[in-house]
Design a protein around this motif. Structure first.
Motif, PDB file in Angstrom:
ATOM      1  N   HIS A 161       0.828  -1.205   0.000  1.00 55.91           N
ATOM      2  CA  HIS A 161       0.000   0.000   0.000  1.00 55.91           C
ATOM      3  C   HIS A 161       0.865   1.258   0.000  1.00 55.91           C
ATOM      4  O   HIS A 161       0.576   2.218  -0.730  1.00 55.91           O
ATOM      5  CB  HIS A 161      -0.938   0.004   1.208  1.00 55.91           C
ATOM      6  N   ILE A 162       1.920   1.250   0.794  1.00 54.12           N
ATOM      7  CA  ILE A 162       2.815   2.410   0.851  1.00 54.12           C
ATOM      8  C   ILE A 162       3.435   2.686  -0.519  1.00 54.12           C
ATOM      9  O   ILE A 162       3.581   3.835  -0.942  1.00 54.12           O
ATOM     10  CB  ILE A 162       3.917   2.175   1.901  1.00 54.12           C
ATOM     11  N   LEU A 163       3.744   1.615  -1.240  1.00 54.15           N
ATOM     12  CA  LEU A 163       4.402   1.756  -2.542  1.00 54.15           C
ATOM     13  C   LEU A 163       3.414   1.857  -3.698  1.00 54.15           C
ATOM     14  O   LEU A 163       3.826   1.998  -4.857  1.00 54.15           O
ATOM     15  CB  LEU A 163       5.344   0.570  -2.771  1.00 54.15           C
ATOM     16  N   GLY A 164       2.110   1.776  -3.419  1.00 56.75           N
ATOM     17  CA  GLY A 164       1.110   1.871  -4.480  1.00 56.75           C
ATOM     18  C   GLY A 164       1.080   0.660  -5.385  1.00 56.75           C
ATOM     19  O   GLY A 164       0.758   0.771  -6.575  1.00 56.75           O
ATOM     20  N   LEU A 165       1.364  -0.517  -4.822  1.00 61.74           N
ATOM     21  CA  LEU A 165       1.405  -1.754  -5.595  1.00 61.74           C
ATOM     22  C   LEU A 165       0.253  -2.669  -5.197  1.00 61.74           C
ATOM     23  O   LEU A 165      -0.228  -2.616  -4.064  1.00 61.74           O
ATOM     24  CB  LEU A 165       2.732  -2.485  -5.345  1.00 61.74           C
ATOM     25  N   PRO A 166      -0.205  -3.540  -6.106  1.00 63.84           N
ATOM     26  CA  PRO A 166      -1.231  -4.511  -5.733  1.00 63.84           C
ATOM     27  C   PRO A 166      -0.674  -5.517  -4.729  1.00 63.84           C
ATOM     28  O   PRO A 166       0.511  -5.882  -4.793  1.00 63.84           O
ATOM     29  CB  PRO A 166      -1.600  -5.188  -7.060  1.00 63.84           C
ATOM     30  N   TYR A 167      -1.505  -5.953  -3.815  1.00 62.63           N
ATOM     31  CA  TYR A 167      -1.076  -6.901  -2.793  1.00 62.63           C
ATOM     32  C   TYR A 167      -0.773  -8.263  -3.399  1.00 62.63           C
ATOM     33  O   TYR A 167      -1.527  -8.780  -4.220  1.00 62.63           O
ATOM     34  CB  TYR A 167      -2.170  -7.049  -1.729  1.00 62.63           C
ATOM     35  N   ASP A 168       0.337  -8.835  -3.001  1.00 59.22           N
ATOM     36  CA  ASP A 168       0.758 -10.149  -3.466  1.00 59.22           C
ATOM     37  C   ASP A 168       0.824 -11.082  -2.257  1.00 59.22           C
ATOM     38  O   ASP A 168       1.639 -10.864  -1.352  1.00 59.22           O
ATOM     39  CB  ASP A 168       2.135 -10.044  -4.128  1.00 59.22           C
TER      40      ASP A 168
END
Length: 289
Positions: free
Chosen positions: A151-158
């Motif tokens: 979330h901090i990096l603006g990425l989808p959760y893996d």
């Protein structure tokens, strides 16, 4: 020059029942030989993980006045350590508190307690999520779980499994925000193992620390890990030594908690392992003299 005392300001919530946040950070850091001053962000009757009807008292109006009183009496800290924060306004106040007490040799560790399992906690707003990114930029060390890091990096959760290259990419990106060191909890490469990955921007080294996975969900273990990590760093451990110690202490505690067969909402059963941790830290301090 004489080394400063190991002192820490812990900025977390205080849950009266169900061990987590300050009721974990205080004894764990104390066992590490660290003198802790507590700055509670909120007081709750229980933590919010699985309990209904809890009483919550927001201490936002008190945070800065308490910190300013500390400043007025000459309080100084080797480390500043933040965890669960209850509002966007609080995040801004913690930024101020960091600047109030930051010194050239200070260590600031941010545990961005935002969510788990791919979801943010219900209390988290977009304003708070954005604020946490700002707070992480001010840290020397950040210690998110995978949900928080994505979330901090603006990425989808893996949800994993992960690769060493993938973990290192995330850690490098976290350090790219500003911190010189980053630790990712919930790291695993294959089924049956779980632990953490750490990265030091100055050395460019990424290392993994894994233990056998114990099935179940154990409340308060994130606070247990981050507090042990900080204790290790303050006692002169390398990032990997501190990370591995935190993984081992957390693993021992989870084994004991699982074997007890009790309600895991009540928190981790870490108390019997505090002597082991205290001895380890004492040996580390002696080795540095």
């Amino acid at each position: 020059m004489q080394q400063r005392e190991l002192t820490c300001a812990a900025i977390h919530d205080l849950s009266g029942f169900g061990k987590c946040s300050l009721t974990v950070a205080l004894p764990v850091l104390s066992a590490c030989g660290v003198e802790v001053s507590a700055l509670p962000t909120a007081v709750l009757s229980t933590h919010t993980g699985g309990f209904a009807g809890y009483i919550y008292r927001d201490l936002t109006p008190e945070l800065l006045p308490m910190a300013k009183h500390w400043e007025s009496v000459g309080a100084r800290f080797k480390a500043l350590y933040s965890g669960f924060l209850g509002s966007g306004e609080q995040i801004g106040m913690v930024e101020e508190i960091f600047e109030m007490f930051r010194e050239p040799e200070s260590l600031i560790l941010v545990d961005p307690v935002m969510g788990d399992g791919g979801k943010l906690y219900s209390t988290y707003t977009q304003e708070m999520a954005d604020g946490m990114v700002r707070l992480c930029r001010r840290a020397d060390v950040v210690a998110p779980n995978m949900t928080e890091a994505c979330h901090i990096l603006g990425l989808p959760y893996d949800p994993g499994p992960y690769t060493r290259e993938g973990l290192e990419s995330l850690l490098r990106a976290l350090c790219g925000l500003g911190p010189r060191q980053a630790v990712l909890t919930g790291a695993w490469l294959q089924k049956g193992e779980l632990g953490a990955a750490c990265f030091d921007r100055e050395t460019g080294e990424m290392r993994l620390s894994l233990r056998p996975e114990i099935p179940g969900y154990f409340h308060g273990t994130g606070d247990l890990f981050s507090s042990t990590l900080l204790g290790g760093l303050l006692n002169g451990m390398t990032l990997y030594e501190a990370c591995d110690t935190a993984v081992e202490f957390t693993h021992r505690t989870i084994v004991t908690t699982a074997q007890s067969g009790g309600d895991t909402r009540f928190g981790p059963k870490f108390e019997t392992h505090l002597p082991w941790l205290a001895q380890l830290m004492e040996e580390k301090r002696k080795s540095r003299k």
